[in-house]
Design an enzyme around this catalytic site. Structure first.
Site, PDB file in Angstrom:
ATOM      1  CG  ASP A 127      11.084   8.708 -16.770  1.00 46.86           C
ATOM      2  OD1 ASP A 127      11.241   9.312 -15.451  1.00 46.86           O
ATOM      3  OD2 ASP A 127      11.768   7.586 -16.905  1.00 46.86           O
ATOM      4  CG  ASP A 166      11.168  10.240 -11.016  1.00 47.84           C
ATOM      5  OD1 ASP A 166      11.066   9.214 -11.268  1.00 47.84           O
ATOM      6  OD2 ASP A 166      11.532  10.717  -9.771  1.00 47.84           O
TER       7      ASP A 166
HETATM    8  N1  ADE Z   1      13.994   4.176 -14.821  1.00 49.22           N
HETATM    9  C1  ADE Z   1      13.664   4.646 -15.700  1.00 49.22           C
HETATM   10  N2  ADE Z   1      12.933   5.862 -15.517  1.00 49.22           N
HETATM   11  C2  ADE Z   1      13.054   5.771 -14.025  1.00 49.22           C
HETATM   12  C3  ADE Z   1      12.484   6.620 -12.971  1.00 49.22           C
HETATM   13  N3  ADE Z   1      11.855   7.608 -13.203  1.00 49.22           N
HETATM   14  N4  ADE Z   1      12.918   6.248 -11.730  1.00 49.22           N
HETATM   15  C4  ADE Z   1      13.506   4.871 -11.351  1.00 49.22           C
HETATM   16  N5  ADE Z   1      14.136   4.204 -12.461  1.00 49.22           N
HETATM   17  C5  ADE Z   1      13.703   4.504 -13.800  1.00 49.22           C
END
Ligand code: ADE
Length: 280
Positions: A216, A218
Site C-alpha cells: 500500500d 500508507d
Molecule cells: N504493513 C503494511 N502496510 C503498512 C503500513 N502502511 N504501515 C505499517 N505497517 C504496514
C-alpha cells in the site's frame, strides 16, 4: 569443514506458507529463557537444505506486532542451528516509485517502536551475561542480501535493491503528518515488525536478510483512495506473495552452496565484546 547451513524463514502476514517445505513436520514451540516463540515450528527441506519456518504472527495470525516475542523467536531459531534467517514482511510504501506489489530487499531501518525488548543481554539471571553494544551498520547481512538480489535477477523478479524500513510500534497505522515526516527522514517503506527482529538476529550472530513486499502507499498521498486499509494490505499480498515465496525457495539452495565461515566468525563479535567487558 565448513559450517553446516540451516535456514530460518520468518513469514509475515500471509507470507508464511508451510507448503514451501518438503518432508515437513511440526515441532512444538520450545520454551526459551525468554518465553515461547510465536508458534510451533515447521521443520523441513528446500532442495535438501534444512529449513525452519516460523510464522511471526502465529499460524492463526493472532499475535499483534507489538506482542510478538521477538527474543524467543530468534533464540529458538538460533537453538535450532539456523545460520541464516530470510524474513518476509508486508510494508507500506513511502515513495512513489515503490509501487504496491513491488519487492524491496531491505538494507537499513529507522526505529520508531516503543519499549520492545531489543537485547538478550538485559542483565536478568539466566539470560546471557555481559554488556553488549551492537554495531548497527550494516543492519542487514550484506552477503545474504546480495544473494537474494542475484536470485531475483535470475528469476526475472524485479526488486528494489536497497530500502530503509521505518518500523512503527502500531497497531495503528501512521497519521498523515507522521507518514510525511518518515518520507522526509528518508524512509522507503514502513512496517511494524523489522525492529527488533533484525537487531536480535544480529546479536545472535545470524545472517539476517528481509524481503519486503509493498502492499500500500500508507497515507501520505493526497488521493484518499490510495490510503492504507487492512483490506488493501491483504489483497495486495495475496496477489503478489508468490513472488516472495519463489524468491525464498530459489535462494535457499544458493545460500547453502556458499561458504559462510567468515561471515559467521564476524557475527560472533558481539558475544566476544560482551564477555570482554564483563571481565574488565
Ligand atoms: N504493513 C503494511 N502496510 C503498512 C503500513 N502502511 N504501515 C505499517 N505497517 C504496514
Amino acid at each position: 569443514m565448513s559450517k553446516k547451513i540451516k535456514i530460518g524463514i520468518i513469514g509475515g502476514s500471509g507470507l508464511d506458507n508451510p507448503d514451501i517445505l518438503k518432508n515437513s513436520k511440526i515441532k512444538t514451540a520450545p520454551q526459551t529463557p525468554f518465553g515461547k516463540p510465536s508458534d510451533d515450528l515447521t521443520v523441513g527441506e528446500i532442495e535438501g537444505i534444512e529449513c525452519v519456518l516460523l510464522a511471526r504472527h502465529g499460524r492463526k495470525h493472532n499475535v499483534m506486532p507489538g506482542n510478538v516475542n521477538y527474543r524467543a523467536n530468534i533464540w529458538t531459531l538460533k537453538e535450532e542451528g539456523c545460520t541464516h534467517i530470510v524474513a518476509a514482511t508486508a510494508t507500506g510504501s513511502l515513495q512513489e516509485h515503490i509501487k504496491p506489489g513491488d519487492v524491496v530487499i531491505l538494507d537499513n531501518f529507522i526505529d520508531r517502536t516503543q519499549g520492545r525488548k531489543q537485547t538478550f543481554y538485559d542483565g536478568e539471571a539466566k539470560h546471557p551475561q555481559g554488556i553488549c553494544h551492537l554495531p548497527m551498520e550494516p543492519a542487514f547481512h550484506e552477503k545474504t542480501r546480495q544473494m537474494i538480489i542475484q536470485t531475483a535477477q535470475q528469476l526475472n523478479i524485479a526488486v528494489h535493491k536497497t530500502g530503509t524500513v521505518v518500523t512503527i510500534e502500531g497497531p495503528r497505522f501512521s497519521s498523515k503528518a507522521e507518514s510525511n515526516m518518515f518520507r522526509q527522514w528518508g524512509g522507503h517503506v514502513i512496517n511494524m515488525t523489522s525492529v527488533p527482529e533484525v537487531v536480535l538476529a544480529k546479536e545472535a550472530g545470524i545472517c539476517y536478510a528481509a524481503i519486503a513486499l509493498a502492499t500500500d502507499y500508507d497515507c501520505w498521498k493526497e488521493n484518499k483512495e490510495e490510503h492504507v486499509t487492512v483490506a488493501d494490505v491483504l489483497a495486495t499480498f495475496k496477489k503478489n506473495c508468490t513472488k516472495v515465496t519463489a524468491l525464498i525457495t530459489a535462494v535457499v539452495p544458493k545460500i547453502a552452496k556458499e561458504n559462510w565461515d567468515q561471515s559467521c566468525k564476524e557475527l560472533q563479535q558481539p558475544f566476544m565484546t560482551a564477555n570482554v567487558l564483563e571481565r574488565s
